[in-house]
Design a protein around this motif. Structure first.
Motif, PDB file in Angstrom:
ATOM      1  N   UNK A 104     -19.410   9.537   8.475  1.00 40.81           N
ATOM      2  CA  UNK A 104     -18.842  10.702   7.783  1.00 40.81           C
ATOM      3  C   UNK A 104     -18.108  10.218   6.543  1.00 40.81           C
ATOM      4  N   UNK A 105     -18.346  10.872   5.416  1.00 46.18           N
ATOM      5  CA  UNK A 105     -17.628  10.549   4.173  1.00 46.18           C
ATOM      6  C   UNK A 105     -16.171  10.978   4.330  1.00 46.18           C
ATOM      7  N   UNK A 106     -15.242  10.093   3.966  1.00 50.32           N
ATOM      8  CA  UNK A 106     -13.824  10.378   4.162  1.00 50.32           C
ATOM      9  C   UNK A 106     -13.039   9.990   2.915  1.00 50.32           C
ATOM     10  N   UNK A 107     -12.151  10.893   2.510  1.00 55.64           N
ATOM     11  CA  UNK A 107     -11.177  10.618   1.462  1.00 55.64           C
ATOM     12  C   UNK A 107      -9.793  10.622   2.090  1.00 55.64           C
ATOM     13  N   UNK A 108      -8.921   9.751   1.603  1.00 57.98           N
ATOM     14  CA  UNK A 108      -7.558   9.650   2.124  1.00 57.98           C
ATOM     15  C   UNK A 108      -6.585   9.773   0.953  1.00 57.98           C
ATOM     16  N   UNK A 109      -5.673  10.729   1.072  1.00 57.27           N
ATOM     17  CA  UNK A 109      -4.634  10.917   0.054  1.00 57.27           C
ATOM     18  C   UNK A 109      -3.291  10.879   0.762  1.00 57.27           C
ATOM     19  N   UNK A 110      -2.383  10.055   0.262  1.00 61.40           N
ATOM     20  CA  UNK A 110      -1.023  10.034   0.791  1.00 61.40           C
ATOM     21  C   UNK A 110      -0.053  10.318  -0.338  1.00 61.40           C
ATOM     22  N   UNK A 111       0.967  11.081  -0.004  1.00 56.13           N
ATOM     23  CA  UNK A 111       2.007  11.401  -0.973  1.00 56.13           C
ATOM     24  C   UNK A 111       3.365  11.098  -0.381  1.00 56.13           C
ATOM     25  N   UNK A 112       4.266  10.650  -1.237  1.00 55.59           N
ATOM     26  CA  UNK A 112       5.581  10.236  -0.767  1.00 55.59           C
ATOM     27  C   UNK A 112       6.615  10.430  -1.858  1.00 55.59           C
ATOM     28  N   UNK A 113       7.869  10.659  -1.469  1.00 53.97           N
ATOM     29  CA  UNK A 113       8.932  10.672  -2.476  1.00 53.97           C
ATOM     30  C   UNK A 113       9.147   9.288  -3.087  1.00 53.97           C
ATOM     31  N   UNK A 114       8.696   8.259  -2.380  1.00 55.98           N
ATOM     32  CA  UNK A 114       8.802   6.887  -2.866  1.00 55.98           C
ATOM     33  C   UNK A 114       7.815   6.665  -4.014  1.00 55.98           C
ATOM     34  N   UNK A 115       8.148   5.806  -4.945  1.00 56.79           N
ATOM     35  CA  UNK A 115       7.204   5.503  -6.027  1.00 56.79           C
ATOM     36  C   UNK A 115       5.902   4.872  -5.542  1.00 56.79           C
ATOM     37  N   UNK A 116       5.899   4.281  -4.345  1.00 59.83           N
ATOM     38  CA  UNK A 116       4.691   3.628  -3.836  1.00 59.83           C
ATOM     39  C   UNK A 116       3.660   4.608  -3.291  1.00 59.83           C
ATOM     40  N   UNK A 117       4.020   5.850  -3.113  1.00 62.88           N
ATOM     41  CA  UNK A 117       3.057   6.868  -2.701  1.00 62.88           C
ATOM     42  C   UNK A 117       2.575   6.765  -1.278  1.00 62.88           C
ATOM     43  N   UNK A 118       3.370   6.160  -0.411  1.00 60.54           N
ATOM     44  CA  UNK A 118       2.954   6.051   0.986  1.00 60.54           C
ATOM     45  C   UNK A 118       1.874   5.010   1.208  1.00 60.54           C
ATOM     46  N   UNK A 119       1.963   3.894   0.495  1.00 60.56           N
ATOM     47  CA  UNK A 119       0.881   2.913   0.548  1.00 60.56           C
ATOM     48  C   UNK A 119       0.701   2.251   1.914  1.00 60.56           C
ATOM     49  N   UNK A 120       1.755   2.173   2.731  1.00 65.02           N
ATOM     50  CA  UNK A 120       1.576   1.609   4.078  1.00 65.02           C
ATOM     51  C   UNK A 120       0.703   2.532   4.929  1.00 65.02           C
ATOM     52  N   UNK A 121       1.044   3.815   4.974  1.00 65.78           N
ATOM     53  CA  UNK A 121       0.247   4.781   5.738  1.00 65.78           C
ATOM     54  C   UNK A 121      -1.163   4.873   5.158  1.00 65.78           C
ATOM     55  N   UNK A 122      -1.267   4.810   3.843  1.00 65.32           N
ATOM     56  CA  UNK A 122      -2.569   4.890   3.182  1.00 65.32           C
ATOM     57  C   UNK A 122      -3.488   3.760   3.670  1.00 65.32           C
ATOM     58  N   UNK A 123      -2.962   2.553   3.666  1.00 63.75           N
ATOM     59  CA  UNK A 123      -3.751   1.398   4.123  1.00 63.75           C
ATOM     60  C   UNK A 123      -4.102   1.532   5.602  1.00 63.75           C
ATOM     61  N   UNK A 124      -3.158   2.002   6.409  1.00 59.61           N
ATOM     62  CA  UNK A 124      -3.426   2.165   7.840  1.00 59.61           C
ATOM     63  C   UNK A 124      -4.508   3.215   8.082  1.00 59.61           C
ATOM     64  N   UNK A 125      -4.439   4.334   7.380  1.00 63.24           N
ATOM     65  CA  UNK A 125      -5.438   5.389   7.547  1.00 63.24           C
ATOM     66  C   UNK A 125      -6.824   4.907   7.143  1.00 63.24           C
ATOM     67  N   UNK A 126      -6.909   4.231   6.024  1.00 59.16           N
ATOM     68  CA  UNK A 126      -8.207   3.722   5.578  1.00 59.16           C
ATOM     69  C   UNK A 126      -8.798   2.749   6.598  1.00 59.16           C
TER      70      UNK A 126
END
Length: 177
Positions: A104-126
């Protein structure tokens, strides 16, 4: 193109829910059929509820059908304590062994108040999606930092034209065949 959206936040006024609504509207405007998956009603993951010969709980069956009927899945999520929110991880756990995510084609978008944009969760989801043998579409993945400054506080509408353009590009990549 049929897109299923999954939100990692159950809050109605969450900034990530605003991102999800904006991305869904862009996809619909491009001709995609967009449906939203309900993950808030899922029971806690327990393989005993879904073993050989067992019928999965109704919300689990509904989520699995929604994923299987979609051509692509768009996951939009915040980051909690440098990780994936429990409600979203629970939903993915219910889908791990059932096979709907395969190819299945999947896109992952994370948003955060932090300048990093939720990069830890983003990497985990991917990584989780890859392990589930979903096809992560790199161009459909996006981290959005300092999200609060890019939305109207009253309506949740995106006010940052650059973010709207990035979302449009991500949706286009997800829907490309």
């Amino acid at each position: 193109m049929r897109i299923l959206t999954l939100s990692g936040s159950l809050r109605a006024r969450s900034t990530n829910a605003s991102l999800l609504r904006a991305a869904a509207a862009l996809a619909a405007a491009a001709g995609a059929t967009v449906t939203s998956g309900d993950i808030g009603a899922l029971p806690h993951f327990n393989p005993d509820l879904d073993g050989a010969g067992a019928e999965p709980p109704a919300p689990v069956g509904a989520l699995r059908r929604a994923v299987s009927e979609a051509d692509a899945v768009l996951i939009v999520s915040p980051e909690y304590a440098h990780g994936v929110p429990g409600v979203l991880k629970n939903a993915l756990d219910w889908l791990v062994s059932s096979g709907e995510f395969i190819d299945r084609r999947v896109g992952v978008i994370t948003g955060s108040p932090s300048p990093t944009g939720g990069d830890y969760a983003h990497a985990q989801l991917r990584e989780t999606v890859r392990m589930m043998t979903g096809t992560v579409v790199d161009e459909a993945c996006l981290t959005v930092g300092t999200i609060g400054g890019k939305l109207d506080r009253q309506t949740g509408e995106i006010t940052d034209t650059g973010l709207t353009s990035q979302l449009a590009d991500a949706v286009q990549a997800l829907t490309a065949r």
